[in-house]
Design a protein around this motif. Structure first.
Motif, PDB file in Angstrom:
ATOM      1  N   THR A   1       0.813  -7.272  35.930  1.00 48.98           N
ATOM      2  CA  THR A   1       1.398  -6.144  36.194  1.00 48.98           C
ATOM      3  C   THR A   1       0.529  -5.592  37.278  1.00 48.98           C
ATOM      4  OG1 THR A   1       2.504  -5.820  34.220  1.00 48.98           O
ATOM      5  CG2 THR A   1       2.261  -4.146  35.496  1.00 48.98           C
TER       6      THR A   1
ATOM      7  N   THR B   1       3.883  -5.142  31.376  1.00 49.15           N
ATOM      8  CA  THR B   1       4.580  -4.148  31.921  1.00 49.15           C
ATOM      9  C   THR B   1       4.333  -2.669  31.353  1.00 49.15           C
ATOM     10  OG1 THR B   1       6.220  -5.346  32.455  1.00 49.15           O
ATOM     11  CG2 THR B   1       6.835  -3.304  32.777  1.00 49.15           C
TER      12      THR B   1
ATOM     13  N   GLU C   1       8.690 -13.569  37.464  1.00 48.85           N
ATOM     14  CA  GLU C   1       7.915 -13.451  38.566  1.00 48.85           C
ATOM     15  C   GLU C   1       7.169 -14.484  38.990  1.00 48.85           C
ATOM     16  OE1 GLU C   1       5.011  -9.855  37.451  1.00 48.85           O
ATOM     17  OE2 GLU C   1       6.799  -9.453  36.223  1.00 48.85           O
TER      18      GLU C   1
ATOM     19  N   CYS D   1       6.097  -4.523  38.139  1.00 54.71           N
ATOM     20  CA  CYS D   1       5.167  -5.666  38.607  1.00 54.71           C
ATOM     21  C   CYS D   1       5.186  -6.296  40.106  1.00 54.71           C
ATOM     22  CB  CYS D   1       5.110  -6.754  37.449  1.00 54.71           C
ATOM     23  SG  CYS D   1       5.497  -6.440  35.796  1.00 54.71           S
TER      24      CYS D   1
END
Lengths: 366, 366
Positions: B55, B236, A307, B336
């Motif tokens: 997340t 998550t 991410e 996420c």
């Protein structure tokens, strides 16, 4: 709470090399050249040009596109159209089947507000939903979307297109505005054939077809190969990206957007890690096997994203390798989805910030 | 301008089936069960649990995680930590190499404000940058990040880990806080071996190691197989997603997030198009070849996304096929990154909206 004001992001005169990362930045000169180059082509071929604002979502850029000669704008969502109506745009085509009570009510309010709102439909269900929300007092203009090979939305045959045109014409609250297609690249002949047959059928039915709207950036410079089209729509051309380079629309030097990232780790000789991951570059591969092109390091490959991290494979680098703390300029695979991740966009000329614009139409669902 | 207030998105008592789409929604009962199940496992094994807020990016959810027994939180960005500090959190670990003047200055201000801020470092460059911005007046706690096989950031050997620990210990403004790893799934033995050797080396150097922080959702229920770890980090698990189902962490019925989408076109018998594209579902494949799981239509496959459209292949569907206007519930591949696209998150119980929360820490770069 963190200061969300523009001043924290950047202000005119700042050096982009000093900005906090990850951060997309737009080169003003390339932006202006992209707008001019495409408009000039459209003017040369007598095609109306309708820029799609989904790429930038910034009213000031659409103002520049119209100042250069564009006729109207293209949006993908009712809320995008609302933002641009607020900014003074009156000729707006929403290339989407609008369904659902909330969206239809907002669309009706928008139609009262601007002079020339248009939407598309590719089914009786969509047309009937629209017809129920508009009246002869101020009809809504509806174009029929045709699938000429793109494989997304759209009627499959000229017969269906003509049938929906008749249904629109028959509805009190709707006006038939023409036909729209979003073709696959390099399919001009197929597009022209579909359109020509549709126009024949409409003519037989006595239905006038004011607009024939073709679209897409990748084959934009082949728009003149569809002579029946009256206008062309395109979005990505304003920033350009790695995919547009591969598809032959432009060169790397025409890419106005770079994602600025910092090398935050060099765990091994062959691995660098940057602070741009899928929440900055997105996971759009667009047919590539890596996540962007690093300017100055053509042999380095962004092989995976988490991410907030991008992992770069340096094993093929024959020259210098990026060091920890170094800022990298990355041409993203797909510029439109990068725009959509950021609330503000920084513009620069020669590495010096010129302005910061709000990405005003992002983050809106309805 | 479009109304951006929460009331437009939804309000308590609304039916989620009536919401405008695309829209992620969170099932309150599944959310609560996910929090409870993981905390219960951690409690059973005497592990501190530090949820990663990347997340959800919503302070109210971290409050629930801490109320259930979590000890501190994990952030990935300085700005995320600022938002959660403002919401009252004091024990915050930022698992990122912080580099660059602006971020270091913000980090220093944050360290003055909360009692227990911690960051990680995997290089001398990062440590020296931190050391230059902190003083003995209020030292910053720094943990050494170790790459135990995950292949992202982190030192490659226990020797390097011990060397960086000594460097942190030697800096006036820094306190050595321990070691951190983000391992690849199902690698408990390798993680334990790396940690054990590092701890031996630290002991030889006379350096105390307060925290050994292990991480990740996919193998979360194997956390007890790393007995040297003092805490586990995971993000998550709170929403879960299609990838977590495949990796065996949970079942489809544990997925608290669905992306609600509307079928806007049925161009052919085998093709449906929804209003959720890469700007709603993201292009994260996570090893899948399609873009999410459609509840109730297990044979339908979301085969391609453009920005605001998702194309669904229905050719394998033996039963009913979704119709135009129908709302679909999609379990995203990766929750996420979906969170990160929306400014607000809608929660529901049994399909009735319970609350709308701001995704407070999204959209912040610095």
């Amino acid at each position: 709470m963190p200061d969300r004001s523009f001043a924290v992001v950047a202000k005119a005169g700042d050096r982009i090399a000093d900005l906090s990362t990850p951060r997309p930045v737009i080169d003003e000169d390339r932006l202006a050249a992209n707008i001019a180059r495409v408009q000039s082509y459209m003017d040369e071929h007598g095609l109306n040009f309708r820029p799609h604002i989904k790429t930038h979502k910034i009213p000031a850029l659409a103002v520049a596109q119209v100042a250069a000669g564009a006729r109207g704008i293209n949006c993908q969502k009712v809320t995008e159209a609302e933002v641009f109506a607020e900014a003074g745009f009156n000729d707006i085509l929403i290339t989407f089947n609008i369904l659902g009570q909330q969206k239809l009510e907002r669309l009706a309010r928008l139609n009262e507000r601007i002079s020339d709102l248009k939407v598309v439909a590719d089914s009786e269900v969509t047309i009937d939903g629209l017809a129920a929300h508009f009246s002869g007092h101020k009809p809504l203009t509806v174009l029929v979307e045709c699938d000429t090979g793109g494989g997304r939305c759209g009627v499959q045959t000229p017969e269906e297109a003509a049938s929906l045109a008749r249904r629109i014409t028959a509805a009190d609250g709707l006006t038939f505005g023409g036909i729209v297609t979003y073709p696959k690249p390099q399919s001009a002949a197929a597009v022209e054939a579909f359109i020509a047959e549709t126009l024949d059928r409409l003519k037989s039915d006595g239905i006038t077809c004011p607009i024939v709207s073709n679209g897409g950036t990748p084959s934009l410079f082949e728009a003149h190969l569809v002579p029946s089209a009256t206008e062309h729509r395109a979005g990505t051309y304003i920033y350009n990206d790695r995919q547009m380079v591969r598809m032959g629309h432009c060169s790397e030097d025409d890419c106005a957007m770079h994602v600025l990232a910092t090398v935050v780790s060099r765990p091994t000789a062959d691995r660098a890690v940057i602070d741009a991951g899928s929440k900055a570059l997105t996971s759009d591969l667009q047919g590539f096997s890596d996540y962007g092109l690093i300017v100055g390091y053509p042999e380095a490959r962004i092989t995976s994203l988490s991410e907030e991290h991008g992992v770069i494979d340096l094993s093929n680098c024959t020259g210098p390798r990026p060091q920890i703390g170094e800022k990298l300029f990355i041409i993203p695979n797909h510029t439109c989805v990068v725009s959509n991740l950021f609330d503000t966009m920084v513009f620069h000329r020669g590495g010096v910030v010129t302005r910061v614009e709000e990405v005003a139409a992002r983050g809106l669902v309805w």
